[in-house]
Write a protein that holds these residues in place. Structure first.
Motif, PDB file in Angstrom:
ATOM      1  N   HIS A  82       0.834  -1.203   0.000  1.00 29.49           N
ATOM      2  CA  HIS A  82       0.000   0.000   0.000  1.00 29.49           C
ATOM      3  C   HIS A  82       0.872   1.259   0.000  1.00 29.49           C
ATOM      4  O   HIS A  82       0.572   2.221  -0.715  1.00 29.49           O
ATOM      5  CB  HIS A  82      -0.941   0.007   1.210  1.00 29.49           C
ATOM      6  CG  HIS A  82      -1.844   1.199   1.238  1.00 29.49           C
ATOM      7  ND1 HIS A  82      -2.956   1.305   0.433  1.00 29.49           N
ATOM      8  CD2 HIS A  82      -1.785   2.351   1.953  1.00 29.49           C
ATOM      9  CE1 HIS A  82      -3.547   2.466   0.652  1.00 29.49           C
ATOM     10  NE2 HIS A  82      -2.854   3.121   1.570  1.00 29.49           N
ATOM     11  N   GLU A  96       3.775   1.589  -1.284  1.00 24.98           N
ATOM     12  CA  GLU A  96       4.273   1.759  -2.655  1.00 24.98           C
ATOM     13  C   GLU A  96       3.173   2.292  -3.577  1.00 24.98           C
ATOM     14  O   GLU A  96       3.426   3.145  -4.424  1.00 24.98           O
ATOM     15  CB  GLU A  96       4.835   0.439  -3.187  1.00 24.98           C
ATOM     16  CG  GLU A  96       6.145   0.044  -2.542  1.00 24.98           C
ATOM     17  CD  GLU A  96       7.227   1.102  -2.710  1.00 24.98           C
ATOM     18  OE1 GLU A  96       7.461   1.567  -3.848  1.00 24.98           O
ATOM     19  OE2 GLU A  96       7.833   1.481  -1.690  1.00 24.98           O
ATOM     20  N   ASP A  97       1.948   1.783  -3.394  1.00 26.70           N
ATOM     21  CA  ASP A  97       0.830   2.259  -4.214  1.00 26.70           C
ATOM     22  C   ASP A  97       0.553   3.744  -3.991  1.00 26.70           C
ATOM     23  O   ASP A  97       0.079   4.428  -4.895  1.00 26.70           O
ATOM     24  CB  ASP A  97      -0.438   1.455  -3.910  1.00 26.70           C
ATOM     25  CG  ASP A  97      -0.376   0.031  -4.432  1.00 26.70           C
ATOM     26  OD1 ASP A  97       0.521  -0.279  -5.257  1.00 26.70           O
ATOM     27  OD2 ASP A  97      -1.216  -0.793  -4.001  1.00 26.70           O
ATOM     28  N   THR A 124       1.883   6.281  -6.503  1.00 22.66           N
ATOM     29  CA  THR A 124       1.361   6.323  -7.863  1.00 22.66           C
ATOM     30  C   THR A 124       0.380   7.485  -8.032  1.00 22.66           C
ATOM     31  O   THR A 124      -0.120   8.034  -7.042  1.00 22.66           O
ATOM     32  CB  THR A 124       0.650   5.002  -8.214  1.00 22.66           C
ATOM     33  OG1 THR A 124      -0.511   4.872  -7.391  1.00 22.66           O
ATOM     34  CG2 THR A 124       1.580   3.807  -8.010  1.00 22.66           C
ATOM     35  N   GLU A 143      -2.651   7.376  -8.797  1.00 21.53           N
ATOM     36  CA  GLU A 143      -3.976   7.022  -8.271  1.00 21.53           C
ATOM     37  C   GLU A 143      -4.063   7.177  -6.754  1.00 21.53           C
ATOM     38  O   GLU A 143      -5.098   6.937  -6.155  1.00 21.53           O
ATOM     39  CB  GLU A 143      -4.323   5.570  -8.624  1.00 21.53           C
ATOM     40  CG  GLU A 143      -4.404   5.282 -10.107  1.00 21.53           C
ATOM     41  CD  GLU A 143      -3.029   5.004 -10.720  1.00 21.53           C
ATOM     42  OE1 GLU A 143      -2.118   4.549 -10.006  1.00 21.53           O
ATOM     43  OE2 GLU A 143      -2.876   5.265 -11.917  1.00 21.53           O
ATOM     44  N   ALA A 144      -2.994   7.587  -6.123  1.00 20.23           N
ATOM     45  CA  ALA A 144      -2.916   7.639  -4.659  1.00 20.23           C
ATOM     46  C   ALA A 144      -3.959   8.548  -4.027  1.00 20.23           C
ATOM     47  O   ALA A 144      -4.324   8.342  -2.869  1.00 20.23           O
ATOM     48  CB  ALA A 144      -1.524   8.067  -4.219  1.00 20.23           C
ATOM     49  N   MET A 168      -6.765   6.666  -2.454  1.00 14.37           N
ATOM     50  CA  MET A 168      -6.427   5.624  -1.482  1.00 14.37           C
ATOM     51  C   MET A 168      -6.432   6.164  -0.057  1.00 14.37           C
ATOM     52  O   MET A 168      -6.147   7.335   0.168  1.00 14.37           O
ATOM     53  CB  MET A 168      -5.049   5.049  -1.793  1.00 14.37           C
ATOM     54  CG  MET A 168      -4.956   4.383  -3.123  1.00 14.37           C
ATOM     55  SD  MET A 168      -3.262   3.840  -3.385  1.00 14.37           S
ATOM     56  CE  MET A 168      -3.517   2.732  -4.726  1.00 14.37           C
TER      57      MET A 168
END
Length: 191
Positions: free
Chosen positions: A141, A143-144, A147, A149-150, A153
């Motif tokens: 998460h 790492e995500d 991106t 798109e964060a 999140m």
């Protein structure tokens, strides 16, 4: 390690419940001996063992298992993960065995010196499966969040709380007799 024209030898063995009890007893002894060690000495001892093991060019069986210790050290050192209290003690207790150079098979024994460590890593990884999975999901998460798109999140702190709560629930189910992770008998009940 081998080239395609070199024959290989595959060795398989199965540990009985009494064999596993022997190894669990050794882990218990390491945990008792841990009273003399602080956290930094444990993690430094484990890092030293990993370094020496990899330098000895161990069999793939050992090499693949050594990689499982990295996330355990990582979850202790990770300031974002904030592992505390009983959760932290569980990981430190599990790592105590690997910080002691005096183990079952002397590490300097060519070819097999780290086989006992590999067996212990299997026991530890089975016993800490909820911790390892939760931490892996947390790291993924994080790492995500890097991106584009964060923005959609949840923040890292919220995910940490969710992952650690899930870890504790799964550990509780395993202690209550549910199965978790590995099919190595009652390994998941150890810690």
């Amino acid at each position: 390690m081998t080239n395609p024209s070199t024959p290989t030898l595959k060795v398989e063995f199965e540990l009985s419940e009494s064999d596993l009890a022997f190894f669990r007893d050794r882990l218990d002894k390491a945990r008792e001996d841990r009273a003399d060690l602080d956290e930094s000495r444990i993690t430094a001892g484990v890092a030293d063992m990993i370094s020496k093991a990899l330098a000895s060019n161990p069999p793939e069986f050992v090499r693949s298992r050594l990689g499982q210790l990295g996330p355990l050290i990582g979850m202790l050192d990770d300031a974002d993960w904030k592992l505390e209290g009983e959760d932290r003690e569980r990981v430190l207790n599990a790592l105590a065995y690997f910080s002691d150079p005096e183990d079952l098979i002397p590490d300097a024994t060519p070819g097999i010196g780290y086989v006992d460590d590999a067996i212990m890593i299997e026991l530890v990884a089975g016993g800490l499966a909820p911790e390892l999975e939760a931490y892996a999901d947390f790291v993924a998460h994080r790492e995500d969040l890097k991106t584009p798109e964060a923005t959609e999140m949840p923040p890292l702190e919220d995910v940490r709380k969710v992952m650690q709560n899930r870890m504790r629930r799964r550990r509780g189910r395993a202690k209550a007799g549910g199965s978790w992770g590995h099919s190595t008998g009652s390994v998941h009940h150890y810690f």
